[in-house]
Each structure stands twice: as C-alpha cells, then as structure tokens.
Design a protein around this motif. Structure first.
Motif, PDB file in Angstrom:
ATOM      1  N   ARG A 170      14.787  -6.689   9.362  1.00 40.82           N
ATOM      2  CA  ARG A 170      13.686  -5.960   8.922  1.00 40.82           C
ATOM      3  C   ARG A 170      13.657  -4.808   8.176  1.00 40.82           C
ATOM      4  O   ARG A 170      14.187  -3.698   8.393  1.00 40.82           O
ATOM      5  CB  ARG A 170      12.483  -6.237   9.977  1.00 40.82           C
ATOM      6  CG  ARG A 170      11.416  -5.283   8.953  1.00 40.82           C
ATOM      7  CD  ARG A 170      10.381  -6.158  10.284  1.00 40.82           C
ATOM      8  NE  ARG A 170       9.224  -5.379  10.117  1.00 40.82           N
ATOM      9  CZ  ARG A 170       8.119  -3.740  10.348  1.00 40.82           C
ATOM     10  NH1 ARG A 170       9.121  -3.186  10.488  1.00 40.82           N
ATOM     11  NH2 ARG A 170       6.746  -3.549   9.249  1.00 40.82           N
ATOM     12  N   LEU A 171      13.740  -4.514   6.619  1.00 43.01           N
ATOM     13  CA  LEU A 171      13.327  -3.076   6.190  1.00 43.01           C
ATOM     14  C   LEU A 171      12.309  -2.777   6.531  1.00 43.01           C
ATOM     15  O   LEU A 171      11.080  -3.273   6.057  1.00 43.01           O
ATOM     16  CB  LEU A 171      14.324  -3.128   4.850  1.00 43.01           C
ATOM     17  CG  LEU A 171      14.452  -1.737   3.814  1.00 43.01           C
ATOM     18  CD1 LEU A 171      15.181  -1.476   4.394  1.00 43.01           C
ATOM     19  CD2 LEU A 171      14.114  -2.119   2.576  1.00 43.01           C
ATOM     20  N   ALA A 172      11.871  -1.443   6.889  1.00 44.48           N
ATOM     21  CA  ALA A 172      10.524  -1.062   7.156  1.00 44.48           C
ATOM     22  C   ALA A 172       9.781  -1.150   6.134  1.00 44.48           C
ATOM     23  O   ALA A 172       9.945  -0.734   4.740  1.00 44.48           O
ATOM     24  CB  ALA A 172      10.651   0.676   7.064  1.00 44.48           C
ATOM     25  N   PRO A 173       8.528  -1.119   6.047  1.00 48.07           N
ATOM     26  CA  PRO A 173       7.145  -1.361   5.358  1.00 48.07           C
ATOM     27  C   PRO A 173       7.255   0.055   3.752  1.00 48.07           C
ATOM     28  O   PRO A 173       7.611  -0.613   2.454  1.00 48.07           O
ATOM     29  CB  PRO A 173       5.956  -1.223   5.140  1.00 48.07           C
ATOM     30  CG  PRO A 173       6.442  -2.186   6.603  1.00 48.07           C
ATOM     31  CD  PRO A 173       7.579  -1.847   7.299  1.00 48.07           C
ATOM     32  N   GLU A 174       7.531   1.333   4.112  1.00 44.45           N
ATOM     33  CA  GLU A 174       7.463   2.436   3.889  1.00 44.45           C
ATOM     34  C   GLU A 174       8.816   2.319   2.402  1.00 44.45           C
ATOM     35  O   GLU A 174       8.963   2.804   1.401  1.00 44.45           O
ATOM     36  CB  GLU A 174       7.237   3.470   4.445  1.00 44.45           C
ATOM     37  CG  GLU A 174       8.624   3.643   5.232  1.00 44.45           C
ATOM     38  CD  GLU A 174       7.594   2.908   6.966  1.00 44.45           C
ATOM     39  OE1 GLU A 174       8.474   3.645   7.552  1.00 44.45           O
ATOM     40  OE2 GLU A 174       6.869   2.617   6.623  1.00 44.45           O
ATOM     41  N   ARG A 175      10.105   2.221   3.215  1.00 47.82           N
ATOM     42  CA  ARG A 175      11.210   1.783   2.802  1.00 47.82           C
ATOM     43  C   ARG A 175      11.650   1.009   1.500  1.00 47.82           C
ATOM     44  O   ARG A 175      11.605   1.193   0.056  1.00 47.82           O
ATOM     45  CB  ARG A 175      12.369   1.936   3.666  1.00 47.82           C
ATOM     46  CG  ARG A 175      12.289   2.303   4.336  1.00 47.82           C
ATOM     47  CD  ARG A 175      12.786   3.788   4.748  1.00 47.82           C
ATOM     48  NE  ARG A 175      13.969   3.822   4.179  1.00 47.82           N
ATOM     49  CZ  ARG A 175      15.479   3.552   4.105  1.00 47.82           C
ATOM     50  NH1 ARG A 175      15.549   3.427   5.705  1.00 47.82           N
ATOM     51  NH2 ARG A 175      16.505   3.750   3.279  1.00 47.82           N
ATOM     52  N   VAL A 176      10.087  -0.297   1.950  1.00 47.19           N
ATOM     53  CA  VAL A 176       9.929  -1.920   0.929  1.00 47.19           C
ATOM     54  C   VAL A 176       9.820  -1.136  -0.492  1.00 47.19           C
ATOM     55  O   VAL A 176      10.019  -1.293  -1.620  1.00 47.19           O
ATOM     56  CB  VAL A 176       9.535  -2.864   1.492  1.00 47.19           C
ATOM     57  CG1 VAL A 176       9.385  -3.566   0.697  1.00 47.19           C
ATOM     58  CG2 VAL A 176      10.613  -3.447   2.639  1.00 47.19           C
ATOM     59  N   ARG A 177       8.270  -0.421   0.267  1.00 46.26           N
ATOM     60  CA  ARG A 177       7.519   0.401  -1.182  1.00 46.26           C
ATOM     61  C   ARG A 177       8.084   0.840  -2.111  1.00 46.26           C
ATOM     62  O   ARG A 177       7.686   1.007  -2.655  1.00 46.26           O
ATOM     63  CB  ARG A 177       6.045   1.295  -0.153  1.00 46.26           C
ATOM     64  CG  ARG A 177       5.663   1.185  -1.313  1.00 46.26           C
ATOM     65  CD  ARG A 177       4.367   2.163  -0.856  1.00 46.26           C
ATOM     66  NE  ARG A 177       3.453   0.952   0.117  1.00 46.26           N
ATOM     67  CZ  ARG A 177       3.250   0.789   1.407  1.00 46.26           C
ATOM     68  NH1 ARG A 177       3.253   1.219   2.287  1.00 46.26           N
ATOM     69  NH2 ARG A 177       2.383  -0.214   1.648  1.00 46.26           N
ATOM     70  N   HIS A 178       9.012   1.978  -1.317  1.00 47.75           N
ATOM     71  CA  HIS A 178       9.590   3.573  -1.651  1.00 47.75           C
ATOM     72  C   HIS A 178      10.518   2.548  -3.148  1.00 47.75           C
ATOM     73  O   HIS A 178      10.808   2.857  -4.249  1.00 47.75           O
ATOM     74  CB  HIS A 178      10.480   3.917  -1.132  1.00 47.75           C
ATOM     75  CG  HIS A 178      11.567   4.668  -1.690  1.00 47.75           C
ATOM     76  ND1 HIS A 178      11.117   6.237  -2.710  1.00 47.75           N
ATOM     77  CD2 HIS A 178      12.994   4.438  -1.766  1.00 47.75           C
ATOM     78  CE1 HIS A 178      12.461   6.309  -2.613  1.00 47.75           C
ATOM     79  NE2 HIS A 178      13.347   5.654  -2.665  1.00 47.75           N
ATOM     80  N   TYR A 179      11.678   1.583  -2.963  1.00 43.67           N
ATOM     81  CA  TYR A 179      12.132   1.165  -3.470  1.00 43.67           C
ATOM     82  C   TYR A 179      11.640   0.217  -4.167  1.00 43.67           C
ATOM     83  O   TYR A 179      12.145  -0.148  -5.696  1.00 43.67           O
ATOM     84  CB  TYR A 179      13.535   0.265  -2.405  1.00 43.67           C
ATOM     85  CG  TYR A 179      14.791   1.187  -1.945  1.00 43.67           C
ATOM     86  CD1 TYR A 179      15.986   1.374  -2.900  1.00 43.67           C
ATOM     87  CD2 TYR A 179      14.552   1.591  -0.358  1.00 43.67           C
ATOM     88  CE1 TYR A 179      16.665   2.358  -2.562  1.00 43.67           C
ATOM     89  CE2 TYR A 179      15.771   2.208  -0.730  1.00 43.67           C
ATOM     90  CZ  TYR A 179      17.139   3.261  -1.547  1.00 43.67           C
ATOM     91  OH  TYR A 179      17.683   3.575  -0.511  1.00 43.67           O
ATOM     92  N   ALA A 180      10.753   0.069  -3.855  1.00 43.03           N
ATOM     93  CA  ALA A 180       9.648  -1.572  -5.315  1.00 43.03           C
ATOM     94  C   ALA A 180       9.594  -0.301  -6.338  1.00 43.03           C
ATOM     95  O   ALA A 180       9.729  -0.517  -7.691  1.00 43.03           O
ATOM     96  CB  ALA A 180       8.700  -1.691  -4.813  1.00 43.03           C
TER      97      ALA A 180
END
Length: 861
Positions: A254-264
C-alpha cells in the motif's frame, strides 16, 4: 530465414515466449552494451532451448535483470520446461531451494553465458503438464513453500496487464524490480507480449546512471513498490526531464493515499499516467488496477478487477459490525494451480479455483474496491482485537512512516525518526487509538524501516524488535533461535536481528567474524562453510550441538570433531610469527604479507557481500575506520612516551611520503598499506560501471586486478624501484589474490589463483626462500582448506589472537623493548597479552559509544 521455435517437450509452452520472432526486427532489449532485436532474441532463446534438451525437466534459474538470465527463462518456458525461479542475489536461498527440490538442471551465472549444469538426462520428478513456473512468496529466505503457476496463468495475466495499461509496441519499460519477483516478471512478460522494448538493467532508480540509460533508450514506463517511490523522492524524480515517459505503475504494498494523490497530480502535470495496482504471487501478478483518472479522487482504492477477473466479498468474524466489509476473494484465469511444499507436489494439477486473498475490503459507492485491513495480521491483546494496518494508517495521518506488527503479548512499532516525535509521544498516540495499556506497546525509532529485498515491509523483523537481545537460552523460542539472535545482536551491535538475518546481511566484517564464528562453533558444533551467508533460522535447524548424541557402533556417545576456520588460524599464526620474529625468538618472516592476502579474502566475503553500491561503500568505510582510528590513537600515545614516531605516522602517511626511509617510522607500513588499499578499492567500486562489472564478473574483476598488481610487482610499467614507492602499490597483488581466492567457487578457478600465487611469490623476497615458502603455504591452505581439525581450547586461543591481531601488531613495537633485556620469551608473552587487552578495550569503547551506554535491543520502551 525465419527461425522456428523448438517443439514443446511435453505439456504446454508459453505463447509469449514461443512467438518472439513474430515481432521481427523491433527492439526487444536495451542494455548498457547495446540493443537486441526480437529476431536476435528469438534466435538466442531457440538455441538455448535446444541446449536444454527434448525431455521435460525441472530447471532452477537464479533470477537477474540480465540478458542471459532472461534468455534462459524464455527458452525454458518456450520449450515446456518448468522453471524454478529463485533470487539470484541470495546464494543461501539458491542453496536452500536446490536442496529442497533437487532440480534436474541448475543454471549458474558467470562471466559470459550462463553455465548449464545437467544433473541428469531425464527428470527425477513427475511434472504436471500444466506446470510452468515456481515462485516463492517469502522473499530471499529460501522457504520451500512455492506457488505453482501454469502457462495459462502467465499468458492470461500478461494479456490482462497489457490491455488495461494499453501497452504499445513502441513502449520501453525499465526493469526496476527483480526478475524473480512476480511484479518485476509481469512487467517483462506483458511488454514482450506486445512487442515492446525492455530497458534491461540491474541499476537502482537511486543511481544517476539508471536515468541516463532510461533517457537514452527512450524509456516510457517505470514500475515501483512503495519503497521505490521513497527513492524517487530522494533523487528528485519530480523535476526530471523524461520526455518519453507514458506511465508509472505501483504495486507491491500500500502506498499512502496522500502519496498516491501527489504522484497522480504530478503525472497529470508532466504528461504521464499513474496506475495503482493490486496483486499477489498467487494470482500470477495482478488482480486489480485503479484508472489514472480516478487516482487523485480515490487515492485509497485498489480499483476494479483486471480484465478477465472478478471479486466478491465473503463475511468474516473479525469485522461483524462493519457493513460491507469482508474478505476479498478473486476469481480469474491467473489464479495459481496451488502451492508446492515438496517435489512430490510438482505432479499435482489444479488444487485451487478461487483465491482468498486474506485482505479485508469494501466496495465503495463508486464501484471501486478498497483494502481496509488484513485478516492474518489481526492480533488479540488483553481481549481487544487490534488491526496493525489501522495503526499504520494513523501514523501516516501524523506524517510518520511506520510499520506495526504484534502477537498476543503486545505491539511492536518500527518508526523512522522525525523531529518532534519521540517514543513516548508515538506510544501515546497508539494507546489513544486502540485503547491498549501503554506497557503493551513498544516503539522503536530507526533510521530506515526494515524491508525485504523486493522493497516490501519486513514484518518479521518488526516483531523481532520486541524480543530481548540477551534472553537466556531457556527463555528463548522453542527452537532455540532467539538465543542465536541475541548472540548476533551483542557481537554485531545490531538492534534489528531476526531469524532470517545472516552475518553478512547484518554488516559483519572480518573484525567481528572471528568472535562470531568461534561462539557459534561452541554452540552449534561444526559450522557449514557458508555459515556467514546462512540465515540464523537455518543454522539452528541444522545443528546437532557440539556433542553427537547419537550412539556409535559401540553403543557409546561420541564427541563431534571440532574445527576452526583456516582464515582464523592463519591470522593467529601470522601475528605470532610477526611478533616472534621481531623479538628474534625465532625467524619466520612473511606473516604481514600473508595477513594482507587474508585481508583481501575477507574483503570479498564480508565487505562486498551486499549487492547495493552505497551499502558496500558504507561497510568498507566503517571497516577502514575500525583499522585507522585505533591505529592513530595508539600512535598518538606512542608519541607521548617515545620518539619512535612522528606526525606522518599519526596521520598514517609515513609510508606514502618516505617509502625509502628506515628506522622505527616504518613500523606501521602494514597498517598504512591496508588502509590505502581499502580506500582505493572503495573509490574504485563506487564507480557505477565498475560496481556493475564486479557484480557481473565477481571472479573476473579481482583476477584483472591481480594482473594489474603484477605489473607493479615486476616493475613493468615504468615505475621507480619498489623501494621508492609506497608498499600499498607493490604488494597490492597479494590483496587482489586473496580477493580472487574468495571468489573461486570451482576447482579450475582455485587452481588458477593457486598457480598465480606459486608463480609470483618466488623472487619477491630475494634470498629469503623460507619467507616465500611460508606465504605460499599459507595461501594454499586458505584456498583449498576452508577449515582445519581443532579442539575447543585451540579454537579459543586462535580466536583470541586472530581477533586481536591488529592491536598486537600496533602495540608490540612499544611493549617488547620494555622487557626484552629481561627475557625475550617474557617480552613475547606480555606483547601478546597487552595487544589482546588493547583490542578488548577498543571493542568495549566502540560499543559504549555506539549504544550511548545502553545494551542493544533494550531501548524503545
């Protein structure tokens, strides 16, 4: 002429591997050495398939991101041979799985093409016709439990991935993950299926050379586990100019949701897509993906099933009050055949129809699946059911990177250090979150979180943090492993020892090797030659104790024969000869030169044991400090009590500045030469190209350095007379010979280094044939006899002398003159005793400084 693939030898074959030639002259592989077309790749695969034979056999292949390894992998799958794909960078796992499954063919990496060892012409096993691939789910531990995958599994999953990623034949994906890891393998399979290119490299994304190659190749795809994204942050990925990058994929945890949002959002700005994916080895690789258009809005979701697959949720007892939460169950053509625990299981067909993932999930209003916990990770403490995943999520909300694991006794948290947060504050947050008493929560602040070689969290290492390092043997685990962990923790000053750790994985070096080997020999009896790379768990499983409790032929118990490692004996004998010759009790010279060869031998075994370039540099730097700092400290003391040395000796520069000098200033030539050589090797191997060459040719590089060293030994490169240049240059070939000896894994290689030593030592000490004979005899023992018969008392004495050899060498120059006039034998004994005492004091001081006065593994509460 079109190459036709070899006919399958039985059962099925993998279409994507069999049909490579259909992609013609398109680029298949891009390496640092050039490009390989699909037609060329198909030719190499076809040739290797024919070498593997017509009868179906089990093939063990050490995985590596190299053309040779990939060719063998594809050749076996195209011709119908089942492949046991094992971690190529972990010899202990290779050895363990070779012993467990007795493969018919073993592939050996090496210089040039891989060597094919045919252990038998047919197969010792009954192999089910659907069986294509065996993969481990346990990282590098060498566990015999494997996942059985079919040809249909591999082909279906590759087609599914290629479909939802929209892979084009113009794409070029980099191998950022190991070949033996199902995620890394799926990247290769899905791109080969579509005729796309593979940027084949073993470089890390943290290495600037990786990005040079990626840009030059026109790379379009990067894959990563959560730890990969940590590395991307460190190297400034967000600001990189990558004009051809089309998509980035994330899985493996799992990648932390804020990291997912950042990279998206970063991808949206820079023109590439982020695909968050979910999978398990048991599903070949992928089960779900999150569309890039939804990543920023739903960063906590895993998305929808991959094409051809489906999910449903089954109720579980763990979450009776959570509406809509259940165990995620997957169905699809990529679900494994089943597990294998032994060779007999290779005959089995399908034993699994659906995959119960063990993950707890819910389906959101948007139709996306979201993981909320893990069934197997739930723990029950004092009647409370605790989900460690929720605690990790809570830490994320506070900006902390942490891992949580536990058992019925309590929770263990590994958290990276962050300003403003200490153990007490973190513990309070956890206690408030889950309602546990503070005494059941132990927090351990670490520089980095423990991870497996794949980058996934190492939860076993997290649990081990809660185990007392010095628990008595009768209080340790039932298998006695914990007491060995405590021994490793104490000797190596490490707080992260787990049953899957080994001496080299914990950063052990030649200075701690002696004590470690002797302590283990006392506890376990005779040690295997490769004990330093063997996980602690396997050492304990393989021991029978120092006494053989079985009955001999006469019905009486018999003691097991004790042994001692040859390198330990040579260090002990060499230092005795050095001191005794200087005091003139006897005349056996050459001890220092033999010690240099042993130093090269241990350099290869310990300091180069890690495949990571930065880790190697760190270990070597620490080893240099452990030599230089005690030497400089003693020299400073000697300056106060005698006129033997000057400032150049204190700075370890005397031999470099005045190599022709005589007198007491030359006493430390050996220490200075060893430090110079280690510094030079550290700088050399820090060069990315040299580092890659050493990993690819672990025997070839030191042998090349031997040749270079012999140019200076025979004064063939226009250098001044050897008396006019520092000894580090003229005796380097001995260090390189020891290095090559450690890498001599076969009889021909051992013969070659032996011949090189026997040819080059004579004449180096003109008029001193006994000195030359002493060095040659010691070197031959090092190469050909890994251990010698011994007794417990001899082992303890040899270990004491070997472990203190540097300190004895340093101090005896000032100690023996004090007693020489009274008795040379007394001077000899006191010199040894004082050196041992100095070594003991230095070790104690280092431990106190490194631990801040605390015992290892007792902090964090």
């Amino acid at each position: 002429m079109t190459l036709l693939p070899a006919p399958p030898v039985g059962g099925h074959a993998l279409p994507l591997a069999r049909d490579l030639a259909l992609h013609g002259d398109r680029t298949a592989l891009v390496t640092a050495g050039g490009e390989i077309s699909y037609r060329e790749l198909a030719g190499r695969v076809e040739e290797t398939a024919r070498r593997l034979g017509l009868e179906r056999r089990l093939i063990l292949l050490p995985g590596a991101n190299t053309a040779d390894a990939l060719v063998v992998h594809l050749a076996a799958l195209s011709a119908g041979h089942p492949v046991l794909l094992v971690p190529g960078d972990h010899p202990e796992a290779v050895e363990s799985l070779t012993a467990a499954y007795d493969p018919d063919v073993v592939i050996h990496p090496g210089p040039g093409e891989y060597r094919i060892e045919e252990r038998r012409t047919g197969s010792a096993h009954t192999l089910h016709p659907d069986l294509a691939l065996l993969l481990s789910t346990s990282g590098s531990t060498g566990s015999p439990k494997l996942v059985r995958l079919s040809y249909d599994n591999l082909q279906a999953n590759a087609e599914s991935i290629a479909t939802y990623l929209g892979i084009r034949d113009t794409d070029r994906a980099a191998t950022t993950l190991p070949l033996h890891y199902c995620y890394g393998l799926s990247v290769i399979h899905s791109h080969l299926l579509r005729g796309a290119g593979i940027v084949l490299t073993e470089l890390s994304v943290a290495d600037s050379c990786f990005w040079d190659l990626f840009r030059a190749a026109g790379g379009t795809a990067v894959a990563g586990v959560p730890y990969t994204f940590d590395l991307l942050d460190r190297v400034g990925f967000a600001d990189m100019d990558l004009p051809h990058l089309r998509y980035v994929t994330q899985a493996g945890g799992r990648l932390a949701p804020e990291r997912v949002r950042h990279y998206a959002e970063l991808g949206a700005r820079r023109g590439w897509d982020l695909f968050v994916m979910y999978g398990q080895t048991e599903a070949t690789a992928r089960m779900a993906y999150l569309s890039p258009s939804l990543a920023a809005e739903h960063p906590g979701a895993i998305g929808v099933p991959v094409p051809g697959g489906s999910f449903h949720l089954e109720p579980v007892e763990e979450t009776p009050g959570d509406d809509g939460v259940g165990e995620l169950v997957y169905t699809g053509p990529n679900v494994m055949l089943g597990y294998a625990d032994s060779p007999e299981d290779l005959a089995l067909g399908r034993t699994v129809d659906v995959l119960r993932t063990g993950d707890l999930a819910r389906r959101t209003d948007a139709g996306l699946y979201e993981i909320v916990g893990r069934r197997s990770r739930f723990v029950k403490i004092l009647g409370l059911r605790i989900d460690p995943r929720q605690i990790e999520t809570m830490l994320e909300r506070h900006g902390l990177d942490g891992l949580c694991a536990g058992d019925d006794e309590g929770l263990a948290l590994a958290v990276t250090r962050r300003t403003g947060w200490d153990e007490r504050r973190i513990r309070r947050r956890v206690v408030d979150e889950c309602g546990l008493p503070a005494r059941t929560v132990r927090v351990h602040l670490l520089p980095e979180l423990p991870r497996l070689p794949t980058g996934k969290p190492d939860y076993q290492a997290v649990r081990a943090l809660n185990r007392p390092a010095e628990a008595p043997a009768d209080e340790a685990g039932g298998d006695g492993t914990d007491d060995l962990c405590a021994l490793y923790a104490r000797i190596l000053d490490r707080s992260d020892v787990t049953p899957d750790s080994s001496f080299v994985s914990l950063g052990g070096d030649s200075l701690s090797y002696v004590e470690m080997s002797l302590r283990l020999e006392e506890r376990l009896g005779r040690l295997p030659q490769s004990w330093h790379t063997t996980p602690i768990r396997e050492l304990r499983q393989g021991e029978n104790g120092p006494e053989d409790n079985g009955q001999g032929e006469n019905g009486k118990g018999r003691r097991r024969r004790r042994t001692v490692e040859t390198s330990v004996v040579l260090r002990a004998v060499a230092i005795l000869c050095v001191v005794g010759s200087h005091i003139r009790i006897f005349e056996i010279r050459g001890g220092a030169h033999l010690l240099l060869a042993v130093a090269g031998f241990n350099f290869a075994r310990f300091l180069l044991s890690s495949p990571e370039r930065r880790e190697r540099t760190r270990r070597t730097g620490r080893s240099i400090a452990r030599i230089a700092v005690p030497s400089m400290a003693w020299t400073a003391f000697a300056l106060l009590i005698s006129d033997d040395y000057d400032l150049s000796n204190l700075l370890l520069l005397h031999n470099a500045l005045w190599p022709e000098a005589t007198g007491s200033g030359i006493h430390l030539w050996f220490v200075e030469a060893l430090v110079y050589i280690l510094l030079a090797m550290t700088a050399l191997l820090a060069v990315p190209h040299v580092h890659r060459w050493e990993r690819r040719f672990p025997y070839g590089l030191p042998l090349t350095l031997v040749g270079i060293g012999l140019l200076t030994r025979y004064e063939l490169v226009g250098l001044p007379d050897r008396t006019q240049i520092t000894d580090a240059v003229t005796i380097f070939w001995l260090f390189a010979l020891g290095w090559a000896a450690a890498r001599s894994s076969t009889v021909p290689r051992r013969l070659l280094v032996t011949i090189a030593a026997l040819a080059s030592v004579p004449g180096f000490f003109p008029g001193e044939p006994r000195r030359e004979l002493f060095v040659m005899a010691g070197f031959c023992l090092l190469v050909w006899c890994p251990a010698l018969p011994s007794t417990g008392r001899i082992n303890r004495l040899a270990g004491l002398l070997a472990g203190s050899s540097l300190a004895i060498y340093l101090t005896h120059w000032q100690i023996y003159p004090l007693f020489d006039d009274l008795s040379k034998h007394l001077a000899f004994v006191i010199s040894l005793i004082f050196g041992i005492a100095y070594a003991t004091g230095v070790t104690w001081l280092v431990q106190r400084v490194s631990l801040g006065g605390r015992r290892p593994l007792r902090e964090g509460t």
